[in-house]
Design a protein around this motif. Structure first.
Motif, PDB file in Angstrom:
ATOM      1  N   GLY A 194       0.826  -1.213   0.000  1.00 14.16           N
ATOM      2  CA  GLY A 194       0.000   0.000   0.000  1.00 14.16           C
ATOM      3  C   GLY A 194       0.856   1.256   0.000  1.00 14.16           C
ATOM      4  N   ILE A 195       1.959   1.217   0.747  1.00 16.20           N
ATOM      5  CA  ILE A 195       2.886   2.365   0.771  1.00 16.20           C
ATOM      6  C   ILE A 195       3.402   2.611  -0.646  1.00 16.20           C
ATOM      7  N   LYS A 196       3.818   1.538  -1.309  1.00 15.64           N
ATOM      8  CA  LYS A 196       4.387   1.675  -2.664  1.00 15.64           C
ATOM      9  C   LYS A 196       3.356   2.183  -3.657  1.00 15.64           C
ATOM     10  N   SER A 197       2.152   1.605  -3.611  1.00 15.40           N
ATOM     11  CA  SER A 197       1.114   2.050  -4.554  1.00 15.40           C
ATOM     12  C   SER A 197       0.787   3.518  -4.334  1.00 15.40           C
ATOM     13  N   ALA A 198       0.739   3.936  -3.066  1.00 16.74           N
ATOM     14  CA  ALA A 198       0.421   5.341  -2.763  1.00 16.74           C
ATOM     15  C   ALA A 198       1.511   6.265  -3.305  1.00 16.74           C
ATOM     16  N   ILE A 199       2.758   5.877  -3.101  1.00 18.41           N
ATOM     17  CA  ILE A 199       3.865   6.711  -3.608  1.00 18.41           C
ATOM     18  C   ILE A 199       3.817   6.768  -5.130  1.00 18.41           C
ATOM     19  N   LYS A 200       3.595   5.597  -5.760  1.00 21.43           N
ATOM     20  CA  LYS A 200       3.511   5.570  -7.231  1.00 21.43           C
ATOM     21  C   LYS A 200       2.358   6.424  -7.739  1.00 21.43           C
ATOM     22  N   ALA A 201       1.276   6.455  -6.976  1.00 26.67           N
ATOM     23  CA  ALA A 201       0.116   7.272  -7.378  1.00 26.67           C
ATOM     24  C   ALA A 201       0.449   8.764  -7.281  1.00 26.67           C
ATOM     25  N   GLY A 202       1.492   9.093  -6.520  1.00 27.00           N
ATOM     26  CA  GLY A 202       1.921  10.494  -6.437  1.00 27.00           C
ATOM     27  C   GLY A 202       1.443  11.250  -5.214  1.00 27.00           C
ATOM     28  N   VAL A 203       1.090  10.524  -4.147  1.00 21.45           N
ATOM     29  CA  VAL A 203       0.646  11.230  -2.930  1.00 21.45           C
ATOM     30  C   VAL A 203       1.750  12.160  -2.426  1.00 21.45           C
ATOM     31  N   ASN A 204       1.361  13.205  -1.725  1.00 20.12           N
ATOM     32  CA  ASN A 204       2.332  14.148  -1.177  1.00 20.12           C
ATOM     33  C   ASN A 204       2.939  13.629   0.120  1.00 20.12           C
ATOM     34  N   SER A 205       2.144  12.888   0.897  1.00 17.09           N
ATOM     35  CA  SER A 205       2.699  12.289   2.120  1.00 17.09           C
ATOM     36  C   SER A 205       2.086  10.930   2.366  1.00 17.09           C
ATOM     37  N   VAL A 206       2.890  10.072   2.994  1.00 22.31           N
ATOM     38  CA  VAL A 206       2.385   8.796   3.479  1.00 22.31           C
ATOM     39  C   VAL A 206       2.375   8.874   4.999  1.00 22.31           C
ATOM     40  N   GLU A 207       1.260   8.477   5.596  1.00 20.77           N
ATOM     41  CA  GLU A 207       1.083   8.496   7.049  1.00 20.77           C
ATOM     42  C   GLU A 207       1.365   7.102   7.625  1.00 20.77           C
ATOM     43  N   HIS A 208       1.999   7.063   8.770  1.00 23.68           N
ATOM     44  CA  HIS A 208       2.336   5.846   9.538  1.00 23.68           C
ATOM     45  C   HIS A 208       3.577   5.125   8.991  1.00 23.68           C
ATOM     46  N   VAL A 209       3.495   4.608   7.725  1.00 27.46           N
ATOM     47  CA  VAL A 209       4.660   4.030   7.025  1.00 27.46           C
ATOM     48  C   VAL A 209       5.338   2.903   7.824  1.00 27.46           C
ATOM     49  N   SER A 210       4.539   2.101   8.519  1.00 20.15           N
ATOM     50  CA  SER A 210       5.105   1.137   9.481  1.00 20.15           C
ATOM     51  C   SER A 210       5.984   0.060   8.850  1.00 20.15           C
ATOM     52  N   PHE A 211       5.472  -0.598   7.789  1.00 18.71           N
ATOM     53  CA  PHE A 211       6.211  -1.734   7.216  1.00 18.71           C
ATOM     54  C   PHE A 211       6.887  -1.332   5.901  1.00 18.71           C
ATOM     55  N   VAL A 212       7.707  -0.309   5.990  1.00 26.52           N
ATOM     56  CA  VAL A 212       8.370   0.199   4.791  1.00 26.52           C
ATOM     57  C   VAL A 212       9.566  -0.703   4.470  1.00 26.52           C
ATOM     58  N   ASP A 213       9.908  -0.845   3.184  1.00 26.95           N
ATOM     59  CA  ASP A 213      11.136  -1.578   2.840  1.00 26.95           C
ATOM     60  C   ASP A 213      12.045  -0.667   2.010  1.00 26.95           C
ATOM     61  N   ASP A 214      13.216  -1.196   1.615  1.00 30.32           N
ATOM     62  CA  ASP A 214      14.199  -0.371   0.911  1.00 30.32           C
ATOM     63  C   ASP A 214      13.646   0.173  -0.413  1.00 30.32           C
ATOM     64  N   GLU A 215      12.876  -0.663  -1.100  1.00 35.90           N
ATOM     65  CA  GLU A 215      12.331  -0.225  -2.384  1.00 35.90           C
ATOM     66  C   GLU A 215      11.366   0.959  -2.197  1.00 35.90           C
ATOM     67  N   ALA A 216      10.542   0.865  -1.165  1.00 38.04           N
ATOM     68  CA  ALA A 216       9.588   1.955  -0.901  1.00 38.04           C
ATOM     69  C   ALA A 216      10.326   3.233  -0.497  1.00 38.04           C
ATOM     70  N   ILE A 217      11.392   3.067   0.257  1.00 42.08           N
ATOM     71  CA  ILE A 217      12.208   4.225   0.656  1.00 42.08           C
ATOM     72  C   ILE A 217      12.822   4.878  -0.577  1.00 42.08           C
ATOM     73  N   GLN A 218      13.328   4.048  -1.496  1.00 40.91           N
ATOM     74  CA  GLN A 218      13.918   4.580  -2.721  1.00 40.91           C
ATOM     75  C   GLN A 218      12.865   5.304  -3.568  1.00 40.91           C
ATOM     76  N   LEU A 219      11.686   4.688  -3.666  1.00 42.48           N
ATOM     77  CA  LEU A 219      10.582   5.316  -4.416  1.00 42.48           C
ATOM     78  C   LEU A 219      10.248   6.683  -3.836  1.00 42.48           C
ATOM     79  N   ALA A 220      10.179   6.757  -2.514  1.00 36.69           N
ATOM     80  CA  ALA A 220       9.839   8.017  -1.840  1.00 36.69           C
ATOM     81  C   ALA A 220      10.912   9.070  -2.106  1.00 36.69           C
ATOM     82  N   LYS A 221      12.168   8.627  -2.094  1.00 36.71           N
ATOM     83  CA  LYS A 221      13.260   9.570  -2.357  1.00 36.71           C
ATOM     84  C   LYS A 221      13.198  10.088  -3.794  1.00 36.71           C
ATOM     85  N   ASP A 222      12.937   9.175  -4.728  1.00 41.08           N
ATOM     86  CA  ASP A 222      12.854   9.564  -6.139  1.00 41.08           C
ATOM     87  C   ASP A 222      11.730  10.557  -6.380  1.00 41.08           C
ATOM     88  N   LYS A 223      10.617  10.339  -5.706  1.00 45.13           N
ATOM     89  CA  LYS A 223       9.418  11.154  -5.945  1.00 45.13           C
ATOM     90  C   LYS A 223       9.334  12.369  -5.024  1.00 45.13           C
TER      91      LYS A 223
END
Ligand code: ARG
Length: 407
Positions: A237-266
């Motif tokens: 869900g974190i990844k899909s939200a970032i890919k969708a272009g949200v401005n912020s993700v709330e909670h972000v509890s089970f984040v992984d390296d790929e999601a972190i990279q996606l967030a940095k890129d975006k």
């Protein structure tokens, strides 16, 4: 605000330039009407005529704080089935008390991420009209969510036919819901991308909206000039939200390296409520939090804190978001010491609650730092928060829009 036309000179031990991280000592900030005129080393001869001089010796000046995740119309001692007794008008009145508590804690701006009956919008407007005092409220109105998801109300059986106002399924239905929230005054959009802790019958790690639906929400909101916040604990869900272009993700509890990279890129911001777990596990049962939610919290809390450490290390854009309303309003500042404990420098924690949040809201030309020309949202704490962050829990002076709100 020219009704209050007034010049203030604030004299303090120091002021923090949150952009450079430098301390200005001793510091004098001059405020005229609702604007900051100057920030600099003290120069007693240069005081403007007729100014009211406020002595804040022993204290440090900071820009007004931002909490990017609150629910002003919710109370920490009313959870689970107890919440079914609360109407939207009752919640709005609760919000009046909580808005004042939040402001007194030094938070001059908030994002209210979800409220039934547009109670947060009524509260925001009452504050703007000067009927009650509170922070600048950026309000979402009802949060969007799937049928039976975290942003629905699943406490009652089907005979009762209860659905939360923000429930919408499918790309066009969610677009319509975004339009409806804008029609009734929302200045940002919140949706639930995954299950959650406090909702009945949701899997905290499981994705809820599909990629297609999230993309539709964000596209529609951005088209209309609104930012979007996504509640997401689970990795997919974190990844899909970032890919969708949200401005912020709330909670972000089970984040992984790929999601972190996606967030940095975006350039996506993370808003992680890492104090919350202490209140839920400590006081939650008394407040009516369901046993299944307490079980979920035991699986989320520690992992979220480890994820926070990882995200900070990786250099993700971080804002301060507490989810106050789950825990008591006014205690927002307790999260600062946890942010430092789990990996931030004192300055980073302060930046998260000031300039970073202002940037997320696209309000950084007006707010978020003590700079000439910006709006006069200013607070003072005792001592130096860059040395002892816990002083952020005790804000002794609050000015908002050039008005002294607490002294
Ligand atoms: N509103 C959130 C939810 O129900 C609160 C999560 C609190 N727990 C935490 N560890 N941050 O999912």
């Amino acid at each position: 605000s020219s009704v209050y036309a007034q010049t203030y000179v604030l004299n303090a031990d120091s002021a923090i330039d949150v952009v450079s991280g430098k301390l200005i000592s001793p510091a004098t900030v001059v405020v005229e009407d609702n604007k900051i005129i100057s920030v600099g080393k003290s120069n007693r001869k240069a005081y403007p005529k007729g100014a009211e001089v406020i002595d804040l010796s022993g204290h440090t000046l900071l820009p007004g704080l931002f909490d990017m995740h609150v629910h002003l119309t919710s109370d920490a001692h009313v959870h689970g089935y107890k919440r079914l007794q609360r109407t939207a008008p009752r919640a709005a009145i609760t919000g009046v008390r909580n808005a004042k508590r939040t402001l007194d804690a030094g938070f001059t701006s908030v994002r209210n991420l979800g409220a039934a009956g547009y109670a947060d919008i009524a509260l925001r407007d009452a504050i703007i009209d000067g009927d009650v005092s509170g922070p600048r409220v950026n309000a979402a109105g009802p949060s969007l969510g799937i049928t039976g998801g975290h942003c629905d109300n699943n406490l009652l059986t089907h005979e009762h036919k209860v659905f939360s106002e923000g429930v919408a399924d499918g790309p066009w239905a969610v677009r319509q819901k975004v339009r409806e929230n804008i029609k009734y005054g929302a200045n940002l959009i919140k949706f639930c991308a995954t299950g959650g802790v406090l909702s009945k019958g949701t899997k905290v790690g499981a994705q809820q909206y599909s990629q297609e639906e999230m993309t539709a929400i964000v596209t529609e909101a951005h088209l209309r000039g609104l930012t979007v916040a996504a509640h997401a604990h689970g990795t997919d869900g974190i990844k899909s939200a970032i890919k969708a272009g949200v401005n912020s993700v709330e909670h972000v509890s089970f984040v992984d390296d790929e999601a972190i990279q996606l967030a940095k890129d975006k350039g996506t911001y993370f808003s992680m409520d890492i104090y919350n777990t202490e209140y839920i596990l400590g006081e939650g049962e008394k407040a009516g939090i369901l046993p299944e939610s307490l079980d979920k919290e035991r699986k989320v809390g520690a992992t979220q804190r480890a994820s926070f450490t990882k995200a900070v290390k990786a250099g993700v854009n971080m804002v301060f978001g507490s989810d106050a309303g789950v825990y008591p309003h006014g205690d927002n500042g307790k999260q600062f010491s946890r942010m430092v404990k789990f990996g931030m420098t004192e300055l980073q924690a302060i930046q998260a609650a000031t300039i970073n949040s202002a940037m997320l809201l696209k309000q950084n030309t007006q707010l978020g730092s003590l700079e000439a020309g910006k709006l006069a949202d200013i607070i003072a704490v005792k001592g130096n928060p860059l040395k002892d962050i816990s002083v952020m829990e005790n804000v002794i002076f609050v000015m908002k829009d050039g008005r002294v709100e607490k002294q």
